[in-house]
Design an enzyme around this catalytic site. Structure first.
Site, PDB file in Angstrom:
ATOM      1  N   ARG A 196       8.286 -34.032  37.284  1.00 17.20           N
ATOM      2  CA  ARG A 196       8.809 -34.458  36.000  1.00 17.20           C
ATOM      3  C   ARG A 196       9.649 -33.311  35.436  1.00 17.20           C
ATOM      4  O   ARG A 196       9.398 -32.150  35.717  1.00 17.20           O
ATOM      5  CB  ARG A 196       7.677 -34.774  35.019  1.00 17.20           C
ATOM      6  CG  ARG A 196       6.736 -35.896  35.464  1.00 17.20           C
ATOM      7  CD  ARG A 196       5.634 -36.088  34.432  1.00 17.20           C
ATOM      8  NE  ARG A 196       4.729 -37.174  34.787  1.00 17.20           N
ATOM      9  CZ  ARG A 196       3.588 -37.028  35.450  1.00 17.20           C
ATOM     10  NH1 ARG A 196       3.211 -35.819  35.842  1.00 17.20           N
ATOM     11  NH2 ARG A 196       2.818 -38.066  35.722  1.00 17.20           N
TER      12      ARG A 196
ATOM     13  N   LYS B 207       0.724 -34.438  33.237  1.00 15.21           N
ATOM     14  CA  LYS B 207       0.191 -35.160  32.078  1.00 15.21           C
ATOM     15  C   LYS B 207      -1.326 -35.019  32.021  1.00 15.21           C
ATOM     16  O   LYS B 207      -1.994 -35.024  33.051  1.00 15.21           O
ATOM     17  CB  LYS B 207       0.583 -36.644  32.148  1.00 15.21           C
ATOM     18  CG  LYS B 207       2.052 -36.896  31.837  1.00 15.21           C
ATOM     19  CD  LYS B 207       2.329 -38.392  31.769  1.00 15.21           C
ATOM     20  CE  LYS B 207       3.773 -38.658  31.356  1.00 15.21           C
ATOM     21  NZ  LYS B 207       4.069 -40.107  31.267  1.00 15.21           N
TER      22      LYS B 207
ATOM     23  N   HIS C  73      14.764 -38.105  35.440  1.00 15.52           N
ATOM     24  CA  HIS C  73      13.678 -38.878  36.042  1.00 15.52           C
ATOM     25  C   HIS C  73      14.147 -39.654  37.272  1.00 15.52           C
ATOM     26  O   HIS C  73      13.329 -40.046  38.106  1.00 15.52           O
ATOM     27  CB  HIS C  73      13.095 -39.840  35.007  1.00 15.52           C
ATOM     28  CG  HIS C  73      11.596 -39.819  34.945  1.00 15.52           C
ATOM     29  ND1 HIS C  73      10.860 -38.673  34.708  1.00 15.52           N
ATOM     30  CD2 HIS C  73      10.686 -40.808  35.109  1.00 15.52           C
ATOM     31  CE1 HIS C  73       9.572 -38.963  34.720  1.00 15.52           C
ATOM     32  NE2 HIS C  73       9.437 -40.242  34.965  1.00 15.52           N
TER      33      HIS C  73
ATOM     34  N   ARG D  55      13.164 -38.113  40.451  1.00 19.22           N
ATOM     35  CA  ARG D  55      11.734 -38.362  40.711  1.00 19.22           C
ATOM     36  C   ARG D  55      11.545 -39.753  41.316  1.00 19.22           C
ATOM     37  O   ARG D  55      10.819 -39.923  42.298  1.00 19.22           O
ATOM     38  CB  ARG D  55      10.957 -38.222  39.402  1.00 19.22           C
ATOM     39  CG  ARG D  55       9.465 -38.521  39.465  1.00 19.22           C
ATOM     40  CD  ARG D  55       8.850 -38.146  38.120  1.00 19.22           C
ATOM     41  NE  ARG D  55       7.536 -38.730  37.897  1.00 19.22           N
ATOM     42  CZ  ARG D  55       6.386 -38.179  38.292  1.00 19.22           C
ATOM     43  NH1 ARG D  55       6.397 -37.048  38.964  1.00 19.22           N
ATOM     44  NH2 ARG D  55       5.228 -38.763  38.021  1.00 19.22           N
TER      45      ARG D  55
ATOM     46  N   HIS E 119       0.143 -39.370  39.335  1.00 19.49           N
ATOM     47  CA  HIS E 119      -0.246 -40.569  38.592  1.00 19.49           C
ATOM     48  C   HIS E 119      -1.765 -40.691  38.579  1.00 19.49           C
ATOM     49  O   HIS E 119      -2.399 -40.629  39.631  1.00 19.49           O
ATOM     50  CB  HIS E 119       0.342 -41.826  39.241  1.00 19.49           C
ATOM     51  CG  HIS E 119       1.819 -41.962  39.053  1.00 19.49           C
ATOM     52  ND1 HIS E 119       2.605 -42.775  39.853  1.00 19.49           N
ATOM     53  CD2 HIS E 119       2.667 -41.408  38.157  1.00 19.49           C
ATOM     54  CE1 HIS E 119       3.855 -42.700  39.450  1.00 19.49           C
ATOM     55  NE2 HIS E 119       3.915 -41.876  38.431  1.00 19.49           N
TER      56      HIS E 119
ATOM     57  N   TYR F 261       7.046 -48.591  42.747  1.00 14.16           N
ATOM     58  CA  TYR F 261       7.962 -48.154  43.799  1.00 14.16           C
ATOM     59  C   TYR F 261       7.891 -49.051  45.029  1.00 14.16           C
ATOM     60  O   TYR F 261       8.833 -49.089  45.817  1.00 14.16           O
ATOM     61  CB  TYR F 261       7.674 -46.697  44.174  1.00 14.16           C
ATOM     62  CG  TYR F 261       7.936 -45.760  43.025  1.00 14.16           C
ATOM     63  CD1 TYR F 261       9.234 -45.483  42.617  1.00 14.16           C
ATOM     64  CD2 TYR F 261       6.890 -45.182  42.324  1.00 14.16           C
ATOM     65  CE1 TYR F 261       9.481 -44.645  41.546  1.00 14.16           C
ATOM     66  CE2 TYR F 261       7.130 -44.351  41.252  1.00 14.16           C
ATOM     67  CZ  TYR F 261       8.429 -44.085  40.858  1.00 14.16           C
ATOM     68  OH  TYR F 261       8.669 -43.276  39.799  1.00 14.16           O
TER      69      TYR F 261
END
Length: 295
Positions: free
Chosen positions: A146, A170, A241, A244, A267, A276
């Site tokens: 990110r 995150k 992004h 990514r 994630h 994806y």
């Protein structure tokens, strides 16, 4: 300015839940928007009922807010009012009957391998900033970082002898990511030939610096990519992004396991990674239509 009750809520989630600075900033902005609405209506938090909330959400839609933005607002208000009710700051929770709008599934823009190659070949590596941009883009595409993770990297996060980097994503989750030889080579060249020049005698642990010797910002990365995309003549809606997304899509198309991609991207829920697979299926259909004689 937020009401004291909302300030208490933000302090509580920051301390007790350890949310990232970006998440807290997003909550603060949502609550500030709602506060301004209440001031316009001459209402206090204690006056809020579900009809007033619905009026507010309809106003957001009339101003052109996307469903995803309205949905995030509902989530923010739901968590805030649950806290206020629990702490006795409001008599009832007006969000209990409010449902967020359904989010339309949005497939992110993805570059082809050829487009990525074109983009990565554009920086002028004979100049300090060009060499920085080359190393930055190669690392983003090699790791799927990110942009916030990229600009937060420090020298201590690099383990290039092991072909690894570590980052905090995150939810303050640390992960270790492998890095390919090409990205490592350009990163080493940047650290040796360009970064000392950009430092201008200053001290910094940050890897990627601007031309003033300070840490490169997320906005700075966005501007770099925007300029290079224009030079490349790429007509897609490209952001930091996008590299990514392209990283994830390309390794899936080449046979990577979805669980591995989930780990690489950081994630917490594999359902986030599954978007994806839709992109990859779209690519399969495109290839089929192009090459099958009876397609």
């Amino acid at each position: 300015m937020l009401p004291a009750e909302m300030e208490d809520y933000l302090r509580d989630v920051q301390i007790d839940r350890g949310l990232s600075k970006n998440t807290i900033t997003a909550y603060h902005q949502d609550l500030l928007t709602f506060t301004k609405f209440l001031e316009k209506k001459h209402k206090k938090l204690q006056d809020v009922d579900h009809l007033l909330v619905l009026t507010f959400l309809n106003e957001l839609r009339s101003l052109g807010r996307a469903n995803s933005s309205v949905a995030r607002m509902v989530t923010t208000l739901r968590k805030c009012f649950a806290y206020l009710k629990k702490e006795g700051m409001v008599a009832h929770d007006p969000m209990q009957t409010i449902k967020p709008p359904k989010k339309a599934q949005h497939l992110p823009a993805v570059l082809t391998v050829e487009e990525v190659d074109t983009l990565l070949d554009l920086p002028d590596v004979t100049k300090p900033l060009g060499l920085r941009n080359k190393a930055l883009l190669e690392l983003m595409y090699a790791t799927g970082l990110r942009v916030s993770e990229l600009v937060g990297l420090t020298l201590a996060d690099l383990h290039l002898d092991l072909a690894l980097i570590q980052t905090i994503g995150k939810g303050d989750k640390e992960r270790i990511i492998p890095v390919g030889e090409v990205a490592i080579d350009w990163l080493k060249r940047y650290l040796r030939d360009s970064r000392p020049f950009l430092l201008k005698g200053q001290k910094s642990d940050q890897i990627f610096l601007n031309d003033h010797g300070r840490s490169l910002s997320r906005q700075g990365v966005w501007q770099i990519i925007k300029k290079l995309v224009e030079q490349a003549g790429i007509k897609k809606d490209v952001s930091p992004h996008t590299l990514r997304h392209s990283f994830a899509t390309h390794i899936l198309e080449n046979g990577a396991d979805l669980r591995i991609v989930q780990e690489l991207l950081g994630h917490s829920d594999i359902s986030t990674t599954q978007i994806y697979t839709h992109i990859s299926k779209g690519r399969l259909t495109q290839v089929y239509d192009e090459f099958h004689p009876r397609a």
